[in-house]
Design a protein around this motif. Structure first.
Motif, PDB file in Angstrom:
ATOM      1  N   MET A  65       7.024  11.966   7.716  1.00 57.44           N
ATOM      2  CA  MET A  65       6.264  13.157   8.139  1.00 57.44           C
ATOM      3  C   MET A  65       7.163  14.362   8.418  1.00 57.44           C
ATOM      4  SD  MET A  65       3.570  11.893  10.919  1.00 57.44           S
ATOM      5  CE  MET A  65       3.311  10.130  10.817  1.00 57.44           C
ATOM      6  N   THR A  66       8.279  14.132   9.157  1.00 51.99           N
ATOM      7  CA  THR A  66       9.064  15.296   9.599  1.00 51.99           C
ATOM      8  C   THR A  66       9.897  15.879   8.452  1.00 51.99           C
ATOM      9  OG1 THR A  66      10.858  13.853  10.318  1.00 51.99           O
ATOM     10  CG2 THR A  66       9.227  14.491  11.983  1.00 51.99           C
ATOM     11  N   THR A  67      10.201  15.056   7.425  1.00 50.85           N
ATOM     12  CA  THR A  67      10.926  15.603   6.269  1.00 50.85           C
ATOM     13  C   THR A  67       9.955  16.079   5.196  1.00 50.85           C
ATOM     14  OG1 THR A  67      10.973  13.424   5.215  1.00 50.85           O
ATOM     15  CG2 THR A  67      12.860  14.019   6.618  1.00 50.85           C
ATOM     16  N   GLY A  68       8.737  15.537   5.213  1.00 53.06           N
ATOM     17  CA  GLY A  68       7.760  15.910   4.184  1.00 53.06           C
ATOM     18  C   GLY A  68       8.148  15.384   2.824  1.00 53.06           C
ATOM     19  N   ARG A  69       9.101  14.417   2.801  1.00 57.91           N
ATOM     20  CA  ARG A  69       9.593  13.970   1.494  1.00 57.91           C
ATOM     21  C   ARG A  69       8.604  13.045   0.798  1.00 57.91           C
ATOM     22  NH1 ARG A  69      12.160   8.827   1.272  1.00 57.91           N
ATOM     23  NH2 ARG A  69      12.139   7.692   3.249  1.00 57.91           N
ATOM     24  N   GLN A  70       8.666  13.033  -0.525  1.00 56.98           N
ATOM     25  CA  GLN A  70       7.837  12.118  -1.286  1.00 56.98           C
ATOM     26  C   GLN A  70       8.573  10.778  -1.400  1.00 56.98           C
ATOM     27  OE1 GLN A  70       6.673  13.643  -5.099  1.00 56.98           O
ATOM     28  NE2 GLN A  70       5.900  15.584  -4.273  1.00 56.98           N
ATOM     29  N   ILE A  71       7.809   9.678  -1.398  1.00 52.56           N
ATOM     30  CA  ILE A  71       8.402   8.347  -1.632  1.00 52.56           C
ATOM     31  C   ILE A  71       7.772   7.768  -2.893  1.00 52.56           C
ATOM     32  CG2 ILE A  71       8.897   7.905   0.804  1.00 52.56           C
ATOM     33  CD1 ILE A  71       6.448   6.147   0.960  1.00 52.56           C
ATOM     34  N   GLY A  72       8.548   6.987  -3.599  1.00 54.25           N
ATOM     35  CA  GLY A  72       8.042   6.363  -4.827  1.00 54.25           C
ATOM     36  C   GLY A  72       7.259   5.104  -4.488  1.00 54.25           C
ATOM     37  N   ALA A  73       6.595   4.575  -5.486  1.00 50.10           N
ATOM     38  CA  ALA A  73       5.725   3.418  -5.270  1.00 50.10           C
ATOM     39  C   ALA A  73       6.502   2.226  -4.728  1.00 50.10           C
ATOM     40  CB  ALA A  73       5.043   3.041  -6.582  1.00 50.10           C
ATOM     41  N   GLU A  74       7.687   1.960  -5.266  1.00 49.22           N
ATOM     42  CA  GLU A  74       8.460   0.798  -4.800  1.00 49.22           C
ATOM     43  C   GLU A  74       8.839   0.947  -3.323  1.00 49.22           C
ATOM     44  OE1 GLU A  74       7.766  -1.353  -8.018  1.00 49.22           O
ATOM     45  OE2 GLU A  74       8.674  -2.000  -6.113  1.00 49.22           O
ATOM     46  N   GLU A  75       9.276   2.137  -2.918  1.00 46.67           N
ATOM     47  CA  GLU A  75       9.626   2.367  -1.515  1.00 46.67           C
ATOM     48  C   GLU A  75       8.386   2.222  -0.645  1.00 46.67           C
ATOM     49  OE1 GLU A  75      11.472   6.152  -0.547  1.00 46.67           O
ATOM     50  OE2 GLU A  75      11.762   5.568   1.550  1.00 46.67           O
ATOM     51  N   ALA A  76       7.270   2.753  -1.145  1.00 47.11           N
ATOM     52  CA  ALA A  76       6.013   2.649  -0.386  1.00 47.11           C
ATOM     53  C   ALA A  76       5.637   1.184  -0.210  1.00 47.11           C
ATOM     54  CB  ALA A  76       4.906   3.406  -1.112  1.00 47.11           C
ATOM     55  N   LEU A  77       5.869   0.401  -1.248  1.00 49.62           N
ATOM     56  CA  LEU A  77       5.555  -1.044  -1.173  1.00 49.62           C
ATOM     57  C   LEU A  77       6.453  -1.720  -0.157  1.00 49.62           C
ATOM     58  CD1 LEU A  77       3.915  -3.436  -2.443  1.00 49.62           C
ATOM     59  CD2 LEU A  77       5.846  -3.732  -4.026  1.00 49.62           C
ATOM     60  N   SER A  78       7.729  -1.388  -0.211  1.00 47.15           N
ATOM     61  CA  SER A  78       8.669  -2.076   0.702  1.00 47.15           C
ATOM     62  C   SER A  78       8.432  -1.634   2.150  1.00 47.15           C
ATOM     63  CB  SER A  78      10.110  -1.777   0.301  1.00 47.15           C
ATOM     64  OG  SER A  78      10.358  -0.395   0.459  1.00 47.15           O
ATOM     65  N   LEU A  79       7.950  -0.417   2.333  1.00 50.87           N
ATOM     66  CA  LEU A  79       7.670   0.048   3.700  1.00 50.87           C
ATOM     67  C   LEU A  79       6.367  -0.542   4.240  1.00 50.87           C
ATOM     68  CD1 LEU A  79       8.545   3.866   3.417  1.00 50.87           C
ATOM     69  CD2 LEU A  79       9.777   2.157   4.766  1.00 50.87           C
ATOM     70  N   GLY A  80       5.459  -0.918   3.312  1.00 55.41           N
ATOM     71  CA  GLY A  80       4.150  -1.413   3.752  1.00 55.41           C
ATOM     72  C   GLY A  80       3.063  -0.362   3.686  1.00 55.41           C
ATOM     73  N   VAL A  81       3.367   0.772   3.063  1.00 55.42           N
ATOM     74  CA  VAL A  81       2.330   1.814   2.926  1.00 55.42           C
ATOM     75  C   VAL A  81       1.265   1.338   1.935  1.00 55.42           C
ATOM     76  CG1 VAL A  81       1.879   4.218   2.283  1.00 55.42           C
ATOM     77  CG2 VAL A  81       4.049   3.601   3.379  1.00 55.42           C
ATOM     78  N   ILE A  82       1.725   0.664   0.875  1.00 52.58           N
ATOM     79  CA  ILE A  82       0.774   0.142  -0.124  1.00 52.58           C
ATOM     80  C   ILE A  82       0.979  -1.370  -0.262  1.00 52.58           C
ATOM     81  CG2 ILE A  82       0.609   2.314  -1.375  1.00 52.58           C
ATOM     82  CD1 ILE A  82       2.549   1.222  -3.448  1.00 52.58           C
ATOM     83  N   ASP A  83       0.008  -2.010  -0.966  1.00 53.34           N
ATOM     84  CA  ASP A  83       0.052  -3.478  -1.047  1.00 53.34           C
ATOM     85  C   ASP A  83       0.555  -4.000  -2.386  1.00 53.34           C
ATOM     86  OD1 ASP A  83      -1.466  -3.910   1.537  1.00 53.34           O
ATOM     87  OD2 ASP A  83      -2.858  -2.615   0.427  1.00 53.34           O
ATOM     88  N   ARG A  84       0.349  -3.241  -3.425  1.00 59.48           N
ATOM     89  CA  ARG A  84       0.680  -3.706  -4.780  1.00 59.48           C
ATOM     90  C   ARG A  84       1.251  -2.541  -5.605  1.00 59.48           C
ATOM     91  NH1 ARG A  84      -2.883  -7.932  -6.699  1.00 59.48           N
ATOM     92  NH2 ARG A  84      -2.848  -9.575  -5.098  1.00 59.48           N
ATOM     93  N   VAL A  85       2.127  -2.853  -6.538  1.00 59.63           N
ATOM     94  CA  VAL A  85       2.540  -1.898  -7.585  1.00 59.63           C
ATOM     95  C   VAL A  85       2.316  -2.603  -8.907  1.00 59.63           C
ATOM     96  CG1 VAL A  85       4.403  -0.548  -8.623  1.00 59.63           C
ATOM     97  CG2 VAL A  85       4.294  -0.810  -6.133  1.00 59.63           C
ATOM     98  N   THR A  86       1.422  -2.042  -9.745  1.00 55.03           N
ATOM     99  CA  THR A  86       1.074  -2.731 -10.997  1.00 55.03           C
ATOM    100  C   THR A  86       0.974  -1.729 -12.136  1.00 55.03           C
ATOM    101  OG1 THR A  86      -0.266  -4.207  -9.621  1.00 55.03           O
ATOM    102  CG2 THR A  86      -0.626  -4.327 -12.004  1.00 55.03           C
ATOM    103  N   GLU A  87       1.477  -2.109 -13.287  1.00 51.74           N
ATOM    104  CA  GLU A  87       1.353  -1.273 -14.495  1.00 51.74           C
ATOM    105  C   GLU A  87      -0.115  -1.198 -14.890  1.00 51.74           C
ATOM    106  OE1 GLU A  87       5.317  -0.059 -15.859  1.00 51.74           O
ATOM    107  OE2 GLU A  87       3.234   0.579 -16.124  1.00 51.74           O
ATOM    108  N   GLY A  88      -0.506  -0.097 -15.479  1.00 54.19           N
ATOM    109  CA  GLY A  88      -1.864   0.026 -16.014  1.00 54.19           C
ATOM    110  C   GLY A  88      -2.465   1.360 -15.603  1.00 54.19           C
ATOM    111  N   THR A  89      -3.724   1.560 -15.984  1.00 53.22           N
ATOM    112  CA  THR A  89      -4.377   2.799 -15.531  1.00 53.22           C
ATOM    113  C   THR A  89      -4.901   2.547 -14.116  1.00 53.22           C
ATOM    114  OG1 THR A  89      -6.607   2.159 -16.207  1.00 53.22           O
ATOM    115  CG2 THR A  89      -5.186   3.179 -17.896  1.00 53.22           C
ATOM    116  N   PRO A  90      -5.087   3.612 -13.351  1.00 54.49           N
ATOM    117  CA  PRO A  90      -5.583   3.414 -11.987  1.00 54.49           C
ATOM    118  C   PRO A  90      -6.888   2.614 -11.966  1.00 54.49           C
ATOM    119  CG  PRO A  90      -5.001   5.716 -12.349  1.00 54.49           C
ATOM    120  CD  PRO A  90      -4.829   5.022 -13.657  1.00 54.49           C
ATOM    121  N   GLU A  91      -7.777   2.897 -12.923  1.00 61.68           N
ATOM    122  CA  GLU A  91      -9.066   2.185 -12.907  1.00 61.68           C
ATOM    123  C   GLU A  91      -8.852   0.698 -13.195  1.00 61.68           C
ATOM    124  OE1 GLU A  91     -12.122   3.156 -15.856  1.00 61.68           O
ATOM    125  OE2 GLU A  91     -13.586   2.969 -14.215  1.00 61.68           O
TER     126      GLU A  91
END
Ligand code: T1G
Length: 701
Positions: free
Chosen positions: A155-181
């Motif tokens: 929040m304080t840096t406003g930096r963007q994180i990639g999907a893998e970092e988000a996964l390792s942090l616990g922000v998201i649950d899965r990273v999978t190839e394909g279309t969003p739908e």
């Protein structure tokens, strides 16, 4: 944006209700989108669906609240309520993310129960870059998911994180190839089949507290006067100390306070200005010329930096130097730049090898420049040297090649005139280090063809630059204005201020470095050469001159590169130890000019410095050197360390009030009516009760 149903398409896929955002270009969460989400969730529940999938059509998941709504009366449904409604659904709600899920976009995702992303997805809470904090419970949900420390870093840096970092942090649950739908539907079906529970983040335990006051002070100091990053700390503190709903109310209070600040106005202005600056009427419908291979003449610091930037933009580069030894040195500089990019993760080892071994060609012969789509000279800053280069270029460059000079102040018309193709000539003024600094001044000479200007902008975009169109004058936009406000500072030194007080006052105003620390960094010999050139050209007798800086240079003190300048660098640059030789030189200068020094307050220092900046900027706009006031703002923000939360000098001037500034300038003119002549445009705006922003709006049509 149309109706709610248009902004969020609803479709049933078996037991799953699919809500697809359709609000190009970035699926901003405008009112219709927010309404569409509310209606879609209700419809899914009414129809007895078992899960809801939310994703974005086009290039991205929601990229945040609609910034164009800021400053206007807020429209319901408010984003925090939309988030709460999604989270409260009895159905399993899944987000499938791609592109950039930012701000309110990520907050929507945090209010869903499961989150999946494609590998290239990026996400973050960049509200501090707009002078705000997350305002849809991001400060309450993210710390519950990943802990206070990691949440505050994002929040304080406003930096963007990639999907893998988000996964390792616990922000998201899965990273999978394909279309969003595809990936979203598959994940939702799996969750239904496994009878997965809903997972409302707001019901997770409050995160562990930290030392809030120490963290607040540390973040405030790092913000150099910008307040919203530190206010994130207070909002997150509420997530630890208050029930969820009260924590959200606390966040909303802080958000609304920040929405009313000049800092939010300044940063939103900067956001839109840096996008508007590349939109010029003369470029409408104009196709740039092809850009695959460029050549750079001169492999010094600037030439090597430009070559590095072009290589990293995927262009092939031919570097011309005067001898094989000089060419080899240029290659080493470029390799050094690229190894920095390698360390920063901007390129990988394979990229490094390809760029240095395949994409870069060294030569000592002008004959090898005949295939370049565009040639940039970055040779010694001397008119005759540059003219000689352009005469040779004119003879060898292929028809239609763009011929660019990297000069920082010389007359591009005079350079163009030595060629038989002046319409192909323009200035591309990079800032050192050219592979790091984002600002590029694109200098249009009298005969420059529109598609050549368009090609300059296309090159800037390829290189990830923020390009600003400039007319031909001494110093173009940035250096001309810099020269003027530096003179105002020098005058204050003659009249009694110290370089150290001036630096401190301007760093308190928000500059990363004061003018004298900057001069030491850039090299005092640069300013010395300019002063000698200007004296040789003939100074107006009314212009105030000084000798203390020349004496400093004559003593061999050029700043950081010689270990001493205004400061003594023996103890390192951060120590900021004044060089004791400086004050006596200033005192001698004052005595020689019969000046009795007086005290200056920090406020007066800032006021005079900024008045000089605004006054010369108004001249630069009035003369058409800069197309609009926003072009000056973007130039000073990206090339001169102007504090972003103030929006740029002319945005700052609007918020300060032009009448008061003009009154100050007229007051200063009573002491020095040569330096302080009010700019005609500034007088005109004040007389008409207008602002610089009015000019920006008029230019946008
Ligand atoms: N709202 C309105 N317009 C936006 C927008 C936004 N959030 N983001 C982009 N645009 C416009 C932009 O002005 C340009 O318009 C076009 O979209 C393409 O943008 C409650 C309060 C998403 C990474 O800060 O970072 O959520 O010039 O040229 O290079 O907590 O846009 O075409 O007319 O930049 O591909 C938080 C800001 C908002 C994201 C895409 N979100 N945007 O980059 O395209 S505050 C942000 C970006 C918030 C909540 C809070 C980038 C991008 P035009 P572009 P791009």
């Amino acid at each position: 944006m149309g109706t709610a149903a248009q902004a969020v398409a609803y479709e049933r896929k078996g037991d799953i209700a699919v809500l697809k955002a359709q609000n190009p270009p970035v699926n901003a969460l405008g009112q219709a989108v927010r309404q569409g989400l509310i209606e879609g969730i209700a419809k899914a529940e009414d129809e007895g669906a078992k899960a809801v999938l939310i994703y974005g059509d086009g290039t991205t998941y929601f990229a945040g609240a609609d910034i164009r709504e800021f400053g206007k009366p807020p429209l319901e449904p408010y984003l925090p309520d939309v988030c709460n409604r999604i989270e409260a659904s009895p159905l399993i709600v899944v987000s499938a993310m791609h592109g950039t899920a930012l701000g309110g976009g990520l907050e929507i995702a945090l209010s869903t129960h499961y989150r999946i992303a494609v590998p290239k997805a990026r996400m973050g809470l960049p509200e501090v870059h707009l002078g705000l904090i997350p305002g849809a419970a991001g400060t309450q949900r993210l710390p519950r998911l990943i802990g206070v420390e990691k949440a505050l870093d994002i929040m304080t840096t406003g930096r963007q994180i990639g999907a893998e970092e988000a996964l390792s942090l616990g922000v998201i649950d899965r990273v999978t190839e394909g279309t969003p739908e595809e990936i979203g539907l598959a994940y939702a079906e799996e969750l239904i089949a496994s009878n997965a529970p809903r997972r409302p983040v707001s019901e997770m335990p409050a995160p562990e507290p930290i030392d809030w006051d120490a963290t607040y002070e540390a973040v405030l100091k790092r913000g150099r006067g910008q307040i919203s990053p530190a206010m994130c700390v207070r909002a997150v503190q509420g997530a630890c100390e208050l029930p969820f709903d009260e924590g959200v109310a606390n966040e909303r209070r802080i958000f609304r306070e920040l929405m009313e600040t000049d800092q939010r106005q300044g940063m939103i202005h900067a956001f839109f200005a840096e996008r508007a600056v590349g939109k010029l009427p003369e470029l409408k419908g104009v196709e740039p010329r092809p850009l695959a291979a460029i050549a750079v003449i001169g492999g010094g610091t600037m030439g090597s930096g430009i070559a590095t930037s072009a290589l990293m933009a995927g262009l092939s580069v031919t570097m011309l130097e005067m001898s094989p030894e000089a060419a080899a040195k240029a290659k080493d500089r470029i390799a050094g730049n690229l190894s920095g990019a390698l360390k920063r993760g901007k390129i990988d080892q394979a990229g490094f090898d390809r760029l240095t071994e395949q994409a870069l060609t060294l030569t000592t012969s002008y004959d090898d420049l005949g295939q370049a789509d565009l040639v940039i000279e970055a040779v010694y800053e001397e008119m005759e040297v540059k003219k000689e280069v352009f005469r040779k270029l004119d003879a060898v460059a292929m028809p239609g090649a763009v011929l660019a000079t990297n000069t920082s102040y010389l007359d591009v018309n005079e350079i163009a005139a030595v060629t038989a193709r002046p319409e192909d000539v323009l200035g591309l003024h990079f800032f050192s280090p050219a592979h790091v600094m984002k600002l590029l001044e694109i200098v249009v000479a009298d005969r420059t063809a529109p598609e050549v200007l368009a090609t300059g902008f296309a090159l800037g975009k390829r290189m990830g630059k923020v390009s600003v169109r400039a007319g031909v004058c001494d110093g173009f936009i940035g250096n001309r204005i810099l020269s003027h406000y530096r003179s105002a500072a020098d005058h204050m030194i003659l009249d009694g201020a110290s370089p150290y007080q001036i630096d401190a006052a301007l760093e308190a105003f928000g500059f990363a470095m004061g003018p004298y620390a900057v001069a030491d960094l850039a090299g005092l010999d640069i300013g010395w050469a300019v002063r000698k050139r200007r004296r040789a050209e003939g100074l107006d007798p009314r212009a105030r001159d000084s000798t203390y800086a020349d004496r400093l240079c004559e003593a061999g003190h050029f700043g950081q590169k010689t270990g001493k300048g205004y400061y003594d660098y023996a103890a390192g640059a951060k120590a900021r130890v004044p060089n004791p030789e400086v004050e006596p030189l200033i005192e001698a200068d004052r005595a020689a000019q019969g000046i009795t020094p007086r005290a200056f307050t920090d406020d007066e220092i800032v006021r005079r410095y900024m008045a000089a900046m605004v006054n010369e900027a108004a001249r630069v706009v009035g003369e058409g050197i800069a197309r609009r006031p926003l072009d000056v703002d973007v130039t000073l923000l990206y090339g001169y360390g102007f504090p972003r939360y103030r929006g740029g000098p002319l945005k700052w001037a609007d918020m300060e009030g032009l009448p008061g500034l003009l009154e100050d300038i007229r007051g200063y003119a009573r002491q020095d009516d040569y330096f302080w002549q009010p700019a005609p445009l500034l007088e005109k705006l004040v007389a008409e009760g207008k602002t610089f922003e009015d000019l920006n709006k008029e230019a946008a049509g």
